[in-house]
Design an enzyme around this catalytic site. Structure first.
Site, PDB file in Angstrom:
ATOM      1  N   GLU A  37       0.799  -1.217   0.000  1.00  0.00           N
ATOM      2  CA  GLU A  37       0.000   0.000   0.000  1.00  0.00           C
ATOM      3  C   GLU A  37       0.840   1.279   0.000  1.00  0.00           C
ATOM      4  O   GLU A  37       0.473   2.270  -0.609  1.00  0.00           O
ATOM      5  CB  GLU A  37      -0.966   0.011   1.191  1.00  0.00           C
ATOM      6  CG  GLU A  37      -2.217  -0.819   0.988  1.00  0.00           C
ATOM      7  CD  GLU A  37      -2.012  -2.300   1.298  1.00  0.00           C
ATOM      8  OE1 GLU A  37      -0.885  -2.686   1.662  1.00  0.00           O
ATOM      9  OE2 GLU A  37      -2.978  -3.069   1.166  1.00  0.00           O
ATOM     10  N   PHE A  63      -6.018  -0.702   5.971  1.00  0.00           N
ATOM     11  CA  PHE A  63      -4.649  -0.644   5.472  1.00  0.00           C
ATOM     12  C   PHE A  63      -4.224   0.764   5.063  1.00  0.00           C
ATOM     13  O   PHE A  63      -3.118   0.958   4.551  1.00  0.00           O
ATOM     14  CB  PHE A  63      -4.471  -1.613   4.300  1.00  0.00           C
ATOM     15  CG  PHE A  63      -4.774  -3.033   4.663  1.00  0.00           C
ATOM     16  CD1 PHE A  63      -4.319  -3.564   5.864  1.00  0.00           C
ATOM     17  CD2 PHE A  63      -5.517  -3.841   3.829  1.00  0.00           C
ATOM     18  CE1 PHE A  63      -4.608  -4.873   6.217  1.00  0.00           C
ATOM     19  CE2 PHE A  63      -5.815  -5.161   4.179  1.00  0.00           C
ATOM     20  CZ  PHE A  63      -5.351  -5.674   5.375  1.00  0.00           C
ATOM     21  N   HIS A  87     -14.539  -1.597   3.010  1.00  0.00           N
ATOM     22  CA  HIS A  87     -14.646  -2.264   4.309  1.00  0.00           C
ATOM     23  C   HIS A  87     -14.524  -1.219   5.419  1.00  0.00           C
ATOM     24  O   HIS A  87     -13.631  -1.255   6.248  1.00  0.00           O
ATOM     25  CB  HIS A  87     -13.591  -3.354   4.463  1.00  0.00           C
ATOM     26  CG  HIS A  87     -13.693  -4.463   3.457  1.00  0.00           C
ATOM     27  ND1 HIS A  87     -13.597  -4.239   2.107  1.00  0.00           N
ATOM     28  CD2 HIS A  87     -13.879  -5.793   3.612  1.00  0.00           C
ATOM     29  CE1 HIS A  87     -13.720  -5.386   1.458  1.00  0.00           C
ATOM     30  NE2 HIS A  87     -13.908  -6.347   2.349  1.00  0.00           N
ATOM     31  N   ASP A  95     -12.882 -11.841   7.965  1.00  0.00           N
ATOM     32  CA  ASP A  95     -11.486 -11.536   8.252  1.00  0.00           C
ATOM     33  C   ASP A  95     -11.236 -11.117   9.699  1.00  0.00           C
ATOM     34  O   ASP A  95     -10.114 -11.162  10.179  1.00  0.00           O
ATOM     35  CB  ASP A  95     -10.962 -10.457   7.296  1.00  0.00           C
ATOM     36  CG  ASP A  95     -10.887 -10.978   5.869  1.00  0.00           C
ATOM     37  OD1 ASP A  95     -10.457 -12.136   5.695  1.00  0.00           O
ATOM     38  OD2 ASP A  95     -11.274 -10.259   4.948  1.00  0.00           O
ATOM     39  N   ARG A 146     -18.295  -2.852   2.657  1.00  0.00           N
ATOM     40  CA  ARG A 146     -18.195  -4.201   2.091  1.00  0.00           C
ATOM     41  C   ARG A 146     -19.588  -4.752   1.827  1.00  0.00           C
ATOM     42  O   ARG A 146     -19.858  -5.363   0.813  1.00  0.00           O
ATOM     43  CB  ARG A 146     -17.459  -5.127   3.071  1.00  0.00           C
ATOM     44  CG  ARG A 146     -17.442  -6.580   2.629  1.00  0.00           C
ATOM     45  CD  ARG A 146     -16.904  -7.471   3.726  1.00  0.00           C
ATOM     46  NE  ARG A 146     -16.651  -8.807   3.251  1.00  0.00           N
ATOM     47  CZ  ARG A 146     -17.552  -9.783   3.223  1.00  0.00           C
ATOM     48  NH1 ARG A 146     -18.773  -9.555   3.644  1.00  0.00           N
ATOM     49  NH2 ARG A 146     -17.231 -10.971   2.777  1.00  0.00           N
TER      50      ARG A 146
END
Length: 203
Positions: A37, A63, A87, A95, A146
Site C-alpha cells: 500500500e 490498510f 470495508h 477476516d 463491504r
C-alpha cells in the site's frame, strides 16, 4: 485517466474491460500492487504530479495506515489523488479484528487539506464521486462499505452530500434526540429513529 489499484492480482478486483499494466501490456490502465500500500500511494502521488491523469488508489480502509505517509504528503502538497477505501466498518465479514477499522476515518479527517467522504448508499456515493472527480486542489478519501446497504430516498438525499452533513429524517418541532451517522451506520440510525416511537427524533 489511469487506474491504480491495490488488489492482489487474482482477478477478483480487476475492472471489466481493463488490462493490467505489465511488460506484455505497457498500456494497461490498472496496476496490481498486492500488499504494497505504501508503494501504491507513492506511485499514485507521482502519477498525479506528472499531470494529465486522474488517479485513484484502492484498498481496505484498515490498510490506510500503511499508506499514511504518502496520503499525508499528498495533502501537504495539494496533490489530486482519490483514495478509495472499502470495508469501512465492523461489517467486514470473516477476516475479523485485523481488518476492522476503528480510528482510521477519524485519523484521516485530522489531516489538513484532506477531503474525506463516507457515503451511506448508492445515491450518496454518486454525489461523492462527483465531488472527488471535479475538485482538483487536494486529495480525497472515499470510504465505501463491504456489505450491501439499503438505498435511501433520492429526494431526501438531494444535494446533501455537498454540504458535508445534512438532515435526512426530521420531526415536527424541536427534536428531543439527534442521531448523527455516516456511511454504513446511516441505515442503522434511520431504523433506530423509527423504533423510538413517541419521541421527536432527527437523523
Amino acid at each position: 485517466m489511469i487506474i491504480v489499484s491495490g488488489f492482489n492480482g487474482h482477478g477478483k478486483s480487476q475492472l471489466a474491460g481493463q488490462t493490467l499494466n505489465s511488460i506484455d501490456e505497457p498500456g494497461g490502465r490498472q496496476i496490481a500492487y498486492g500488499v504494497r500500500e505504501h508503494a501504491m500511494g507513492a506511485v499514485a502521488n507521482g502519477l498525479a504530479l506528472h499531470g494529465g491523469l486522474k488517479v485513484y488508489a484502492s484498498t481496505f480502509l484498515v490498510f490506510s495506515d500503511y499508506m499514511k505517509p504518502a496520503i499525508r504528503l499528498a495533502a501537504l502538497s495539494n496533490i489530486d489523488v482519490t483514495y478509495v477505501f472499502t470495508h469501512d466498518s465492523i461489517g467486514v465479514g470473516e477476516d475479523g479484528p485485523t481488518h476492522q477499522p476503528i480510528e482510521h476515518v477519524s485519523s484521516l479527517r485530522l489531516i489538513p487539506d484532506m477531503l474525506v467522504l463516507r457515503p451511506a448508499d448508492a445515491y450518496e456515493t454518486n454525489a461523492c464521486l462527483k465531488i472527488a472527480l471535479t475538485q482538483t486542489e487536494r486529495p480525497t478519501c472515499l470510504m465505501l462499505t463491504r456489505q450491501g446497504l439499503p438505498v435511501l430516498d433520492p429526494a431526501q438525499v438531494g444535494d446533501g452530500p455537498t454540504k458535508g452533513g445534512y438532515v435526512l429524517a426530521d420531526c415536527d418541532g424541536e427534536p428531543e434526540i439527534v442521531i448523527m451517522a455516516a456511511g454504513s451506520e446511516v441505515s442503522l440510525a434511520l431504523s433506530t429513529a423509527k423504533r423510538l416511537e413517541g419521541k421527536r427524533v432527527r437523523v
